[in-house]
Write an enzyme that holds these catalytic residues in place. Structure first.
Site, PDB file in Angstrom:
ATOM      1  N   ASP A 138       8.258  -3.676   8.562  1.00 52.41           N
ATOM      2  CA  ASP A 138       8.236  -2.485   9.412  1.00 52.41           C
ATOM      3  C   ASP A 138       9.349  -2.579  10.444  1.00 52.41           C
ATOM      4  OD1 ASP A 138       7.662  -0.439  11.184  1.00 52.41           O
ATOM      5  OD2 ASP A 138       5.900  -1.455  12.031  1.00 52.41           O
ATOM      6  N   ASP A 197       5.924   1.047  13.719  1.00 51.55           N
ATOM      7  CA  ASP A 197       4.704   1.869  13.753  1.00 51.55           C
ATOM      8  C   ASP A 197       3.564   1.267  12.930  1.00 51.55           C
ATOM      9  OD1 ASP A 197       5.709   2.207  11.235  1.00 51.55           O
ATOM     10  OD2 ASP A 197       5.841   4.383  11.306  1.00 51.55           O
ATOM     11  N   ASP A 241       8.980   0.251   5.974  1.00 46.84           N
ATOM     12  CA  ASP A 241       9.910   1.368   5.766  1.00 46.84           C
ATOM     13  C   ASP A 241      11.176   0.875   5.055  1.00 46.84           C
ATOM     14  OD1 ASP A 241      11.161   0.022   7.948  1.00 46.84           O
ATOM     15  OD2 ASP A 241       9.860   1.158   9.302  1.00 46.84           O
ATOM     16  N   ASP A 251       5.590   6.165 -13.504  1.00 51.34           N
ATOM     17  CA  ASP A 251       4.174   6.020 -13.182  1.00 51.34           C
ATOM     18  C   ASP A 251       3.275   6.769 -14.163  1.00 51.34           C
ATOM     19  OD1 ASP A 251       2.146   5.327 -11.018  1.00 51.34           O
ATOM     20  OD2 ASP A 251       1.846   7.478 -11.170  1.00 51.34           O
ATOM     21  N   GLU A 268       5.013   2.663 -17.033  1.00 51.61           N
ATOM     22  CA  GLU A 268       3.656   2.171 -16.780  1.00 51.61           C
ATOM     23  C   GLU A 268       2.714   2.844 -17.771  1.00 51.61           C
ATOM     24  OE1 GLU A 268      -0.036   1.954 -13.667  1.00 51.61           O
ATOM     25  OE2 GLU A 268       1.061   3.785 -13.998  1.00 51.61           O
TER      26      GLU A 268
HETATM   27  C1  GLC Z   1      -0.411   4.390 -11.289  1.00 56.15           C
HETATM   28  C2  GLC Z   1      -0.046   3.699  -9.995  1.00 56.15           C
HETATM   29  C3  GLC Z   1      -1.224   3.757  -9.077  1.00 56.15           C
HETATM   30  C4  GLC Z   1      -1.540   5.200  -8.798  1.00 56.15           C
HETATM   31  C5  GLC Z   1      -1.777   5.967 -10.093  1.00 56.15           C
HETATM   32  C6  GLC Z   1      -1.767   7.436  -9.867  1.00 56.15           C
HETATM   33  O1  GLC Z   1      -1.394   3.738 -11.969  1.00 56.15           O
HETATM   34  O2  GLC Z   1       0.385   2.405 -10.242  1.00 56.15           O
HETATM   35  O3  GLC Z   1      -1.002   3.063  -7.882  1.00 56.15           O
HETATM   36  O4  GLC Z   1      -2.690   5.274  -7.992  1.00 56.15           O
HETATM   37  O5  GLC Z   1      -0.758   5.725 -11.037  1.00 56.15           O
HETATM   38  O6  GLC Z   1      -0.465   7.871  -9.537  1.00 56.15           O
END
Ligand code: GLC
Length: 542
Positions: free
Chosen positions: A12, A16, A20, A192, A264
């Site tokens: 940080d 705050d 960041d 993601d 992912e």
């Molecule tokens: C993926 C991310 C996770 C998030 C989810 C929804 O699994 O790694 O952190 O909550 O997608 O976007």
């Protein structure tokens, strides 16, 4: 070697209590010099109401003021590149925040041109949701909207509305998001929840799950009661991934630098996972460079099980595909908590010696454990909405401990950090471990540097070995390139284990998890101590 930074929790600089981008910039020397990783993956820093801590994006092409601004981002990319570090950003294609301008327009009326950018359906005649799909974060995946008199789909939180990737305008806009960040110099994307972008177009119900628990690496409650075969990973996804790859490859064509696509996708069927590299039309691998391999998260912590996973994964990879391994991230209990401190050292040696790209999660290089979070400070919506199953992800998102000082050097001493600091601070902090020749950080640094200098570890072949007289509590594999021949030997058991070397072989220890075999000469007899992992140089002709 990819290192995941969760920006809220790394450093940080603004004072705050929340990390960041300027904080990441301050710590680039740690990443490039002290550790020596190749690429930083930054979890989302985009404008967001933070219902899911940034995975609910309200604007894909800006920086949330909490994390800084676009100038901070540009400065970070420039400084990283000056050190030879690559920057990989998170791309959240499956859903936007319900506050995103697209969704506001979409829900304003059924006639709005953006309406079809999301997945809307009329209720069933009895008023119930269009189908039985369950949201990952609990409850139905459908949310009623009174203005339009329809339900919208959300695979995660109601505040995360699923985009309709079957609409070409959505695909075009989302590919422009890729170009926006590529034009700012990023080296690739971690994509993601990627499996969610293509669902069954008929929105068929998911069938019930005949097995008591889910097909995932952890129990998820009611979500496990159905088989998620229609609400994700429809076969049409492969065509979309090829289009995405095309966007990245156009940049590579200009300057010869690959822009990486990491996906992912939680797939435990290894042959299906292999299909996400592409080549499904008999041609080149034209989809993801690296579909994340989460197999080790679902694998029992034994030599037999780990070896079985790695061997099966290696065998299932399509020709030319590059492997990868993940031991932790912002969604999973930390490895040091899952397997204990000795196990964490073994795990790091494994991760950094297997063939393929390792992804390290910030703090794992300190064997940082999950940090207990009292109920009144709990933040993660998953844990709050689906209680009782330990699904809350706050413990693994606690601040990076830089030094044994108030607030761990993460934020100023008089500010409350957004999550508690580890109670194990005296041991788990960067400054103390840097000075300790036997620390986990020292081990990690040695492993990273060894891997960087070793063709066998960086790019060589992989082969597990069975030698007579070796217990199957030990996992042995060879990494070879040119005349460099390395043996990696891991003892997963408490008793010491003899490793009889085949006749004619001599082994010279290079690095032990215990960090005390330095300078040992060639051995003809070898024994691994309890929970010891060892890298050896092999000579001889057996
Ligand atoms: C993926 C991310 C996770 C998030 C989810 C929804 O699994 O790694 O952190 O909550 O997608 O976007």
């Amino acid at each position: 070697m990819v290192y995941q930074v969760y920006p809220r929790s790394f450093r940080d600089a603004s004072g705050d209590g929340v990390g960041d981008l300027a904080g990441v910039l301050e710590r680039l020397d740690y990443l490039s010099e002290t550790l020596g990783i190749d690429a930083i993956w930054l979890s989302p820093f985009y404008p967001s109401p933070m219902a899911d801590f940034g995975y609910d994006v309200a604007d894909y092409t800006d920086v949330d003021p909490l994390f800084g601004d676009l100038a901070d981002f540009d400065a970070l990319v420039a400084a990283a590149h000056a050190r030879g570090l690559k920057i990989i950003v998170d791309y959240v294609p499956s859903h936007t925040s319900d506050r995103h301008a697209w969704f506001r327009a979409s829900r304003s009326s059924r006639d709005n041109p953006y309406h079809d950018w999301y997945v809307w359906r009329d209720p069933q005649p009895d008023g119930s949701p269009p189908n039985n799909w369950a949201a990952t974060f609990g409850g139905s995946a459908w949310e009623w909207d009174a203005t339009t008199g329809q339900f919208y789909l959300h695979s995660y939180l109601p505040e995360q509305a699923d985009l309709n990737w079957r609409n070409p305008a959505v695909r075009g806009a989302m590919f422009d998001v890729l170009r926006f960040w590529l034009d700012r110099g990023v080296d690739g994307f971690r994509m993601d929840a990627l499996g969610r972008i293509m669902k069954d177009p008929l929105l068929t119900d998911n069938p019930p799950n005949p097995r008591p628990a889910g097909d995932f690496h952890k129990e998820m409650g009611d979500y496990d009661r159905q088989l998620h075969i229609n609400d994700q990973r429809h076969e049409d996804i492969h065509a979309v991934l090829r289009e995405m790859r095309h966007v990245l490859d156009a940049y590579e064509a200009r300057d010869g630098q690959a822009r990486i696509a990491i996906g992912e996708i939680h797939i435990y069927d290894l042959s299906e996972l292999g299909r996400y590299y592409g080549g499904n039309h008999g041609g080149a691998l034209d989809e993801l460079h690296l579909p994340f391999n989460f197999g080790l998260l679902k694998t029992a912590w034994s030599a037999r099980a780990i070896r079985a996973h790695v061997d099966a994964y290696e065998a299932a990879l399509p020709s030319g595909a590059w492997p990868n391994y993940v031991l932790g991230n912002h969604d999973e209990a930390r490895i040091a908590s899952r397997v204990g401190p000795d196990g964490a050292r073994l795990a790091m040696l494994l991760l950094l010696t297997l063939r393929g790209t390792p992804t390290l999660y910030y703090g794992d290089e300190l064997a940082l454990e999950d940090v207990p979070v009292p109920p009144e400070r709990a933040q993660d919506p998953w844990g709050l909405r689906v209680p009782g199953l330990n699904l809350g992800r706050d413990p693994e998102r606690a601040p990076m401990p830089w030094a044994n000082i108030p607030n761990a050097g993460f934020c100023p001493p008089d500010v409350q950090p957004w999550l508690p600091i580890t109670p194990d601070l005296a041991r788990a902090n960067v400054a103390s471990q840097l000075d300790d020749p036997a620390s986990m950080l020292t081990l990690t640094r040695r492993l990273l540097s060894l891997r960087r200098g070793s063709p066998a570890l960086a790019r060589g072949s992989y082969r597990s070995v069975d030698w007579p007289g070796v217990s199957d509590d030990c996992y042995l594999f060879l990494r070879e390139a040119g005349d460099e021949r390395l043996l990696v030997a891991l003892n997963h058991s408490d008793p010491p284990q003899p490793i009889p070397l085949p006749d004619g072989l001599r082994a010279r220890p290079i690095l032990s998890t215990h960090l005390d075999r330095n300078g040992t000469g060639p051995l003809t007899e070898l024994a691994l101590r309890p929970s010891e992992g060892l890298i050896l140089h092999l000579d001889g002709d057996s």
